[in-house]
Scaffold this motif. Structure first.
Motif, PDB file in Angstrom:
ATOM      1  N   GLY A  29       0.861  -1.185   0.000  1.00 17.16           N
ATOM      2  CA  GLY A  29       0.000   0.000   0.000  1.00 17.16           C
ATOM      3  C   GLY A  29       0.889   1.223   0.000  1.00 17.16           C
ATOM      4  N   ASP A  30       0.753   2.069   1.019  1.00 19.55           N
ATOM      5  CA  ASP A  30       1.655   3.225   1.146  1.00 19.55           C
ATOM      6  C   ASP A  30       2.659   3.007   2.278  1.00 19.55           C
ATOM      7  OD1 ASP A  30      -0.154   3.414   3.213  1.00 19.55           O
ATOM      8  OD2 ASP A  30      -0.617   5.532   2.906  1.00 19.55           O
ATOM      9  N   ARG A  31       2.807   1.757   2.679  1.00 21.50           N
ATOM     10  CA  ARG A  31       3.725   1.392   3.754  1.00 21.50           C
ATOM     11  C   ARG A  31       4.783   0.437   3.199  1.00 21.50           C
ATOM     12  NH1 ARG A  31      -0.104  -0.709   8.369  1.00 21.50           N
ATOM     13  NH2 ARG A  31      -0.556  -2.215   6.754  1.00 21.50           N
ATOM     14  N   THR A  32       5.679  -0.006   4.086  1.00 17.58           N
ATOM     15  CA  THR A  32       6.742  -0.934   3.694  1.00 17.58           C
ATOM     16  C   THR A  32       6.691  -2.166   4.577  1.00 17.58           C
ATOM     17  OG1 THR A  32       8.169   0.884   3.014  1.00 17.58           O
ATOM     18  CG2 THR A  32       9.245  -1.226   3.469  1.00 17.58           C
ATOM     19  N   ARG A  33       6.707  -3.320   3.940  1.00 16.00           N
ATOM     20  CA  ARG A  33       6.874  -4.566   4.687  1.00 16.00           C
ATOM     21  C   ARG A  33       8.354  -4.900   4.630  1.00 16.00           C
ATOM     22  NH1 ARG A  33       4.400  -8.367   7.094  1.00 16.00           N
ATOM     23  NH2 ARG A  33       2.355  -7.708   6.431  1.00 16.00           N
ATOM     24  N   ILE A  34       8.976  -4.916   5.790  1.00 20.52           N
ATOM     25  CA  ILE A  34      10.382  -5.299   5.862  1.00 20.52           C
ATOM     26  C   ILE A  34      10.446  -6.719   6.401  1.00 20.52           C
ATOM     27  CG2 ILE A  34      10.676  -4.206   8.122  1.00 20.52           C
ATOM     28  CD1 ILE A  34      13.596  -3.672   7.278  1.00 20.52           C
ATOM     29  N   GLU A  35      11.257  -7.524   5.745  1.00 17.47           N
ATOM     30  CA  GLU A  35      11.489  -8.885   6.223  1.00 17.47           C
ATOM     31  C   GLU A  35      12.979  -9.058   6.429  1.00 17.47           C
ATOM     32  OE1 GLU A  35       9.487 -12.711   4.880  1.00 17.47           O
ATOM     33  OE2 GLU A  35      11.501 -12.909   4.009  1.00 17.47           O
ATOM     34  N   MET A  36      13.331  -9.595   7.587  1.00 17.64           N
ATOM     35  CA  MET A  36      14.715  -9.877   7.923  1.00 17.64           C
ATOM     36  C   MET A  36      14.838 -11.395   8.067  1.00 17.64           C
ATOM     37  SD  MET A  36      17.033  -8.147  10.942  1.00 17.64           S
ATOM     38  CE  MET A  36      15.694  -8.248  12.121  1.00 17.64           C
ATOM     39  N   ARG A  37      15.504 -12.015   7.093  1.00 16.25           N
ATOM     40  CA  ARG A  37      15.717 -13.466   7.119  1.00 16.25           C
ATOM     41  C   ARG A  37      17.185 -13.706   7.416  1.00 16.25           C
ATOM     42  NH1 ARG A  37      17.010 -17.827   3.698  1.00 16.25           N
ATOM     43  NH2 ARG A  37      17.099 -16.636   1.798  1.00 16.25           N
ATOM     44  N   THR A  38      17.451 -14.275   8.576  1.00 13.16           N
ATOM     45  CA  THR A  38      18.813 -14.524   9.027  1.00 13.16           C
ATOM     46  C   THR A  38      19.095 -16.015   8.924  1.00 13.16           C
ATOM     47  OG1 THR A  38      18.663 -12.636  10.511  1.00 13.16           O
ATOM     48  CG2 THR A  38      20.412 -14.224  10.949  1.00 13.16           C
ATOM     49  N   VAL A  39      20.215 -16.352   8.275  1.00  9.57           N
ATOM     50  CA  VAL A  39      20.602 -17.746   8.075  1.00  9.57           C
ATOM     51  C   VAL A  39      21.927 -17.982   8.793  1.00  9.57           C
ATOM     52  CG1 VAL A  39      21.111 -19.560   6.405  1.00  9.57           C
ATOM     53  CG2 VAL A  39      19.445 -17.762   5.831  1.00  9.57           C
ATOM     54  N   PHE A  40      21.903 -18.902   9.740  1.00 13.27           N
ATOM     55  CA  PHE A  40      23.081 -19.242  10.532  1.00 13.27           C
ATOM     56  C   PHE A  40      23.834 -20.403   9.881  1.00 13.27           C
ATOM     57  CE2 PHE A  40      20.282 -16.981  13.285  1.00 13.27           C
ATOM     58  CZ  PHE A  40      21.112 -16.257  14.122  1.00 13.27           C
ATOM     59  N   PRO A  41      25.136 -20.543  10.178  1.00 16.06           N
ATOM     60  CA  PRO A  41      25.908 -21.651   9.603  1.00 16.06           C
ATOM     61  C   PRO A  41      25.383 -23.037   9.996  1.00 16.06           C
ATOM     62  CG  PRO A  41      27.395 -19.990  10.492  1.00 16.06           C
ATOM     63  CD  PRO A  41      25.994 -19.614  10.910  1.00 16.06           C
ATOM     64  N   THR A  42      24.816 -23.156  11.210  1.00 17.62           N
ATOM     65  CA  THR A  42      24.307 -24.452  11.683  1.00 17.62           C
ATOM     66  C   THR A  42      23.003 -24.244  12.455  1.00 17.62           C
ATOM     67  OG1 THR A  42      25.397 -24.363  13.846  1.00 17.62           O
ATOM     68  CG2 THR A  42      26.685 -25.299  12.006  1.00 17.62           C
ATOM     69  N   PRO A  43      22.188 -25.298  12.559  1.00 27.57           N
ATOM     70  CA  PRO A  43      20.978 -25.201  13.393  1.00 27.57           C
ATOM     71  C   PRO A  43      21.319 -24.909  14.863  1.00 27.57           C
ATOM     72  CG  PRO A  43      20.845 -27.137  11.978  1.00 27.57           C
ATOM     73  CD  PRO A  43      22.247 -26.578  11.845  1.00 27.57           C
ATOM     74  N   GLU A  44      22.439 -25.438  15.325  1.00 26.91           N
ATOM     75  CA  GLU A  44      22.840 -25.218  16.724  1.00 26.91           C
ATOM     76  C   GLU A  44      23.127 -23.743  17.000  1.00 26.91           C
ATOM     77  OE1 GLU A  44      23.145 -29.266  15.487  1.00 26.91           O
ATOM     78  OE2 GLU A  44      24.253 -27.563  14.657  1.00 26.91           O
ATOM     79  N   LEU A  45      23.785 -23.074  16.052  1.00 20.55           N
ATOM     80  CA  LEU A  45      24.057 -21.638  16.231  1.00 20.55           C
ATOM     81  C   LEU A  45      22.764 -20.835  16.209  1.00 20.55           C
ATOM     82  CD1 LEU A  45      27.344 -21.216  14.162  1.00 20.55           C
ATOM     83  CD2 LEU A  45      27.072 -21.008  16.645  1.00 20.55           C
ATOM     84  N   ARG A  46      21.832 -21.220  15.353  1.00 23.58           N
ATOM     85  CA  ARG A  46      20.518 -20.556  15.336  1.00 23.58           C
ATOM     86  C   ARG A  46      19.824 -20.738  16.678  1.00 23.58           C
ATOM     87  NH1 ARG A  46      15.489 -22.868  13.060  1.00 23.58           N
ATOM     88  NH2 ARG A  46      16.148 -24.437  14.557  1.00 23.58           N
ATOM     89  N   ASP A  47      19.800 -21.977  17.170  1.00 20.85           N
ATOM     90  CA  ASP A  47      19.135 -22.258  18.441  1.00 20.85           C
ATOM     91  C   ASP A  47      19.801 -21.506  19.589  1.00 20.85           C
ATOM     92  OD1 ASP A  47      17.493 -23.921  16.983  1.00 20.85           O
ATOM     93  OD2 ASP A  47      18.402 -25.789  17.710  1.00 20.85           O
ATOM     94  N   ARG A  48      21.116 -21.429  19.586  1.00 26.73           N
ATOM     95  CA  ARG A  48      21.834 -20.692  20.632  1.00 26.73           C
ATOM     96  C   ARG A  48      21.491 -19.207  20.582  1.00 26.73           C
ATOM     97  NH1 ARG A  48      28.116 -21.049  20.528  1.00 26.73           N
ATOM     98  NH2 ARG A  48      27.917 -19.257  19.164  1.00 26.73           N
TER      99      ARG A  48
END
Length: 158
Positions: A107-126
Motif C-alpha cells: 500500500g503506502d507502507r513498507t513490509r520489511i522482512e529480515m531473514r537470518t541464516v546461521f551456519p548451523t541449526p545449533e548456532l541458530r538455536d543458541r
C-alpha cells in the motif's frame, strides 16, 4: 525445498513509510546509530562504509554495561529493495550469519522482512535461547519503525 529452514530466523514488520525512507534508515550511519539493536542497547560506530564489500564495525552497549563488538560486511545491495549482509563479532568470524533484508511496498507502507541464516541449526538455536534473537529482532524492527516515523515528521512527510 528450502535447505536452510532449520538454520533460519525470519522476522517481519510493516512500517508506515515508503521503502526509500526505510531503506535510508538502514543505510546511513547517523540513522543506524539511533535505532539499531534491541530495547536498552546503544551503538557506537568505529567505521562505516555502505557499499558492496564495505564494512560496518561497531560496538553494541547492553543495558547492563556489557559491550558487544560487531562487524558487518555488505554483500548485496539493491536500493531500495534489498540488502544482504554477513554479520559476526569480527572479520573471519566462523559463526558469522547472513541476513537478507527486503523492503516491499505494501500500500503506502513498507513490509520489511529480515531473514537470518546461521551456519548451523545449533548456532541458530543458541542465538534464540541465549541471546533472545527473536524478541531482540522484533524490538530492533520496532525501534526502526519509531525512528522512521521521526524521520518522516522531521521532513514534513507526516
Amino acid at each position: 525445498m528450502d535447505t536452510t529452514i532449520d538454520r533460519e530466523i525470519v522476522i517481519s514488520r510493516v512500517i508506515d513509510a515508503a521503502p526509500a525512507l526505510v531503506f535510508e534508515a538502514f543505510t546511513t550511519v547517523q540513522h543506524l546509530s539511533r535505532w539499531w539493536g534491541p530495547d536498552g542497547f546503544t551503538t557506537t560506530t568505529r567505521s562505516f562504509e555502505f557499499r558492496v564489500g564495505g564494512e560496518w564495525e561497531f560496538v553494541m552497549h547492553g543495558p547492563d554495561g556489557t559491550d558487544y563488538p560487531e562487524w558487518i560486511v555488505w554483500t548485496d545491495i539493491v536500493a531500495p529493495e534489498r540488502i544482504v549482509m554477513l554479520h559476526g563479532e569480527h572479520r573471519d568470524d566462523p559463526e558469522a550469519f547472513e541476513s537478507h533484508l527486503t523492503f516491499v511496498l505494501d500500500g503506502d507502507r513498507t513490509r520489511i522482512e529480515m531473514r537470518t541464516v546461521f551456519p548451523t541449526p545449533e548456532l541458530r538455536d543458541r542465538a534464540i535461547e541465549r541471546h533472545g534473537a527473536l524478541e531482540g529482532g522484533r524490538q530492533t524492527l520496532d525501534n526502526l519503525a519509531v525512528h522512521v516515523a521521526e524521520m518522516a515528521i522531521a521532513r514534513g512527510e507526516r
